[in-house]
Motif scaffolding. Structure first.
Motif, PDB file in Angstrom:
ATOM      1  N   TYR A   1     -86.531  -4.853  38.468  1.00  0.00           N
ATOM      2  CA  TYR A   1     -85.443  -5.784  37.579  1.00  0.00           C
ATOM      3  C   TYR A   1     -85.846  -6.565  36.557  1.00  0.00           C
ATOM      4  CZ  TYR A   1     -81.927  -4.179  40.967  1.00  0.00           C
ATOM      5  OH  TYR A   1     -81.198  -3.271  41.651  1.00  0.00           O
TER       6      TYR A   1
ATOM      7  N   TYR B   1     -76.037  -4.839  40.685  1.00  0.00           N
ATOM      8  CA  TYR B   1     -74.636  -4.990  41.189  1.00  0.00           C
ATOM      9  C   TYR B   1     -74.601  -5.883  42.481  1.00  0.00           C
ATOM     10  CZ  TYR B   1     -73.239  -1.119  38.369  1.00  0.00           C
ATOM     11  OH  TYR B   1     -73.073  -0.076  37.309  1.00  0.00           O
TER      12      TYR B   1
ATOM     13  N   ASP C   1     -73.175  -0.065  24.778  1.00  0.00           N
ATOM     14  CA  ASP C   1     -73.139   0.158  26.312  1.00  0.00           C
ATOM     15  C   ASP C   1     -73.788  -1.126  26.844  1.00  0.00           C
ATOM     16  OD1 ASP C   1     -75.934   0.038  25.195  1.00  0.00           O
ATOM     17  OD2 ASP C   1     -76.801   1.479  26.444  1.00  0.00           O
ATOM     18  N   VAL C   2     -73.420  -2.020  26.425  1.00  0.00           N
ATOM     19  CA  VAL C   2     -73.635  -3.536  27.053  1.00  0.00           C
ATOM     20  C   VAL C   2     -72.313  -4.010  27.454  1.00  0.00           C
ATOM     21  CG1 VAL C   2     -74.131  -6.068  26.260  1.00  0.00           C
ATOM     22  CG2 VAL C   2     -75.631  -4.176  25.538  1.00  0.00           C
TER      23      VAL C   2
ATOM     24  N   LYS D   1     -80.623  -2.730  33.299  1.00  0.00           N
ATOM     25  CA  LYS D   1     -79.251  -2.853  33.669  1.00  0.00           C
ATOM     26  C   LYS D   1     -79.383  -4.167  35.086  1.00  0.00           C
ATOM     27  CE  LYS D   1     -76.660   0.426  34.586  1.00  0.00           C
ATOM     28  NZ  LYS D   1     -75.785   1.503  35.021  1.00  0.00           N
TER      29      LYS D   1
ATOM     30  N   SER E   1     -75.330  -7.802  30.254  1.00  0.00           N
ATOM     31  CA  SER E   1     -76.189  -6.644  30.977  1.00  0.00           C
ATOM     32  C   SER E   1     -76.175  -5.297  30.194  1.00  0.00           C
ATOM     33  CB  SER E   1     -75.543  -6.344  32.468  1.00  0.00           C
ATOM     34  OG  SER E   1     -76.350  -5.290  33.227  1.00  0.00           O
ATOM     35  N   HIS E   2     -77.408  -4.609  30.229  1.00  0.00           N
ATOM     36  CA  HIS E   2     -77.529  -3.620  29.531  1.00  0.00           C
ATOM     37  C   HIS E   2     -77.379  -2.002  29.885  1.00  0.00           C
ATOM     38  CE1 HIS E   2     -80.039  -1.177  26.065  1.00  0.00           C
ATOM     39  NE2 HIS E   2     -78.775  -1.176  25.864  1.00  0.00           N
ATOM     40  N   GLY E   3     -76.967  -0.993  29.410  1.00  0.00           N
ATOM     41  CA  GLY E   3     -76.884   0.146  30.242  1.00  0.00           C
ATOM     42  C   GLY E   3     -75.777   0.517  30.921  1.00  0.00           C
ATOM     43  N   HIS E   4     -74.402   0.132  30.382  1.00  0.00           N
ATOM     44  CA  HIS E   4     -73.223   0.391  31.038  1.00  0.00           C
ATOM     45  C   HIS E   4     -72.454   1.302  30.150  1.00  0.00           C
ATOM     46  CE1 HIS E   4     -73.916  -2.574  34.280  1.00  0.00           C
ATOM     47  NE2 HIS E   4     -74.593  -3.479  33.312  1.00  0.00           N
TER      48      HIS E   4
ATOM     49  N   THR F   1     -84.325  -7.108  33.153  1.00  0.00           N
ATOM     50  CA  THR F   1     -82.986  -7.499  33.035  1.00  0.00           C
ATOM     51  C   THR F   1     -82.930  -9.285  33.127  1.00  0.00           C
ATOM     52  OG1 THR F   1     -82.844  -7.610  35.606  1.00  0.00           O
ATOM     53  CG2 THR F   1     -81.945  -5.917  34.153  1.00  0.00           C
TER      54      THR F   1
ATOM     55  N   SER G   1     -79.546 -10.183  29.357  1.00  0.00           N
ATOM     56  CA  SER G   1     -80.489  -8.967  29.610  1.00  0.00           C
ATOM     57  C   SER G   1     -81.292  -8.477  28.459  1.00  0.00           C
ATOM     58  CB  SER G   1     -79.683  -7.799  30.443  1.00  0.00           C
ATOM     59  OG  SER G   1     -80.264  -6.699  30.778  1.00  0.00           O
TER      60      SER G   1
END
Length: 393
Positions: free
Chosen positions: A382, A326, A208-209, A323, A337-340, A385, A319
């Motif tokens: 944030y 944007y 999920d990165v 996340k 970036s994490h959580g995608h 991140t 990260s």
């Protein structure tokens, strides 16, 4: 001597009630708050004042190293391969090693078929990297056996069909659970040393990165061209002086009998980090002699690195667990970036489109993006991140 309640006005009454409420909340939460504050103070004191990790080569050493992961006593248990591709990093003739810049090892759960496909279509697309960036990468997914016994056969059949199409799954015969993440980490380093030792860099990432491949490739190429070369590199989002979590209700709970010390060695967030070829070899050697009963894989990585004299390096745009916000001004610099899980394709399109225009903004464009990054990255929301310092790098 006695308080005259008739003289208490409305304001004083509200103050007394508020004070009482705050005291009640503090009394209820004090144990957890006290534990959190005290544990971090002890951890930082141990890390920066004592800073002794001699136990890594004594208390955590195992007597008889074998390939595989640790059992209950810390000794190695060998897990056979169910799916493997030993020629993944060889040239077309299957004999000579190919010149691989980066080996991408993605940790994935067996059932995460859509996540793997999204990665293949975006940042893990080796055809794009070769045609647009001119370098050779290899992508493989590390998976174990599906944890649900009832659905295991169906998922395993689907994995075989997936691998017949894409040829990028590396699977060993261990149950794929949170408590076997260290087993998966060991799989990555053992496989890379056996089947892809010539790769200049190894990247470990969650499924999920999001990885901004154009920025990552430029960064790695710059390291190769540098005077020092690509050596002693372990880069990511660094956790320093982190204490073990002793709260039994936490997913990351570590009991004293498993890890009795008040502080972990420095380590990078397991969501995504990069090591150079020489560091990958050192970590592999450490996994052969260290007790791997600790199931938090990124911490175990830190223990292996500390035992081998390797220190993590902070990169502003790797990260942590959070996340990234944007914005095109963020895409311009980001590496991970994490959580995608569902927006990888959108992010890939935005990042690759931004890359073409990122250098054409001029001075005003750079000032604008700096202001945007300060606004977004210096907010506490944030903090996990990119740090506020990333706005100025």
């Amino acid at each position: 001597m006695f308080m005259n309640f008739r003289r208490i006005n409305k304001c004083q009454c509200v103050q007394m009630l508020s004070t009482g409420l705050v005291l009640c909340v503090l009394m209820i939460c004090w144990e957890e708050l006290d534990h959190h504050v005290v544990s971090h103070m002890i951890s930082f004191s141990h890390r920066y004042l004592v800073n002794s990790y001699d136990f890594l080569s004594s208390s955590l050493a195992i007597s008889f190293p074998h390939q595989g992961s640790a059992g209950v006593d810390g000794r190695r248990v060998s897990y056979p391969y169910i799916i493997n591709h030993p020629g993944k990093c060889r040239a077309g003739d299957g004999k000579a090693w190919d010149d691989v810049l980066l080996l991408l090892f993605v940790k994935s759960a067996p059932e995460n078929f859509e996540r793997r496909q999204a990665i293949r279509d975006t940042w893990g697309n080796k055809s794009f990297v070769w045609s647009e960036l001119g370098v050779s990468v290899r992508l493989v997914f590390a998976v174990g056996v599906y944890s649900d016994v009832g659905g295991r056969s169906m998922v395993q059949d689907a994995l075989h069909r997936e691998d017949q199409i894409h040829g990028d799954l590396i699977q060993q015969n261990f149950v794929d659970t949170f408590h076997n993440l260290t087993t998966k980490l060991i799989l990555q380093f053992h496989w890379s040393q056996t089947f892809c030792p010539q790769a200049h860099f190894l990247m470990s990432a969650d499924d999920d990165v999001f990885v901004h491949m154009p920025n990552l490739v430029k960064y790695l190429q710059r390291l190769l061209r540098s005077q020092r070369g690509a050596k002693d590199l372990w880069v990511g989002h660094v956790h320093r002086g982190a204490p073990p979590i002793r709260h039994k209700g936490s997913k990351y709970h570590v009991p004293y009998d498993l890890y009795p010390w008040p502080s972990y060695p420095d380590y990078t967030a397991g969501a995504g980090y990069v090591v150079s070829r020489d560091v990958a070899a050192k970590i592999y050697q450490a996994t052969l002699v260290l007790n791997s009963s600790l199931y938090i894989d990124d911490v175990f990585m830190g223990m292996c690195a500390k035992a081998m004299g390797v220190s993590p390096q902070e990169h502003a745009y790797f990260s942590g667990e959070g996340k990234a916000p944007y914005h095109p001004c963020i895409y311009d610099r980001m590496i991970t970036s994490h959580g995608h899980a569902a927006d990888v394709r959108f992010l890939w399109q935005a990042a690759t489109e931004t890359t073409a225009d990122s250098e054409a903004g001029g001075i005003l464009g750079k000032l604008y993006c700096t202001a945007v990054r300060v606004t977004l990255l210096c907010l506490p929301y944030y903090h996990n991140t990119y740090s506020c310092l990333a706005a100025f790098t």
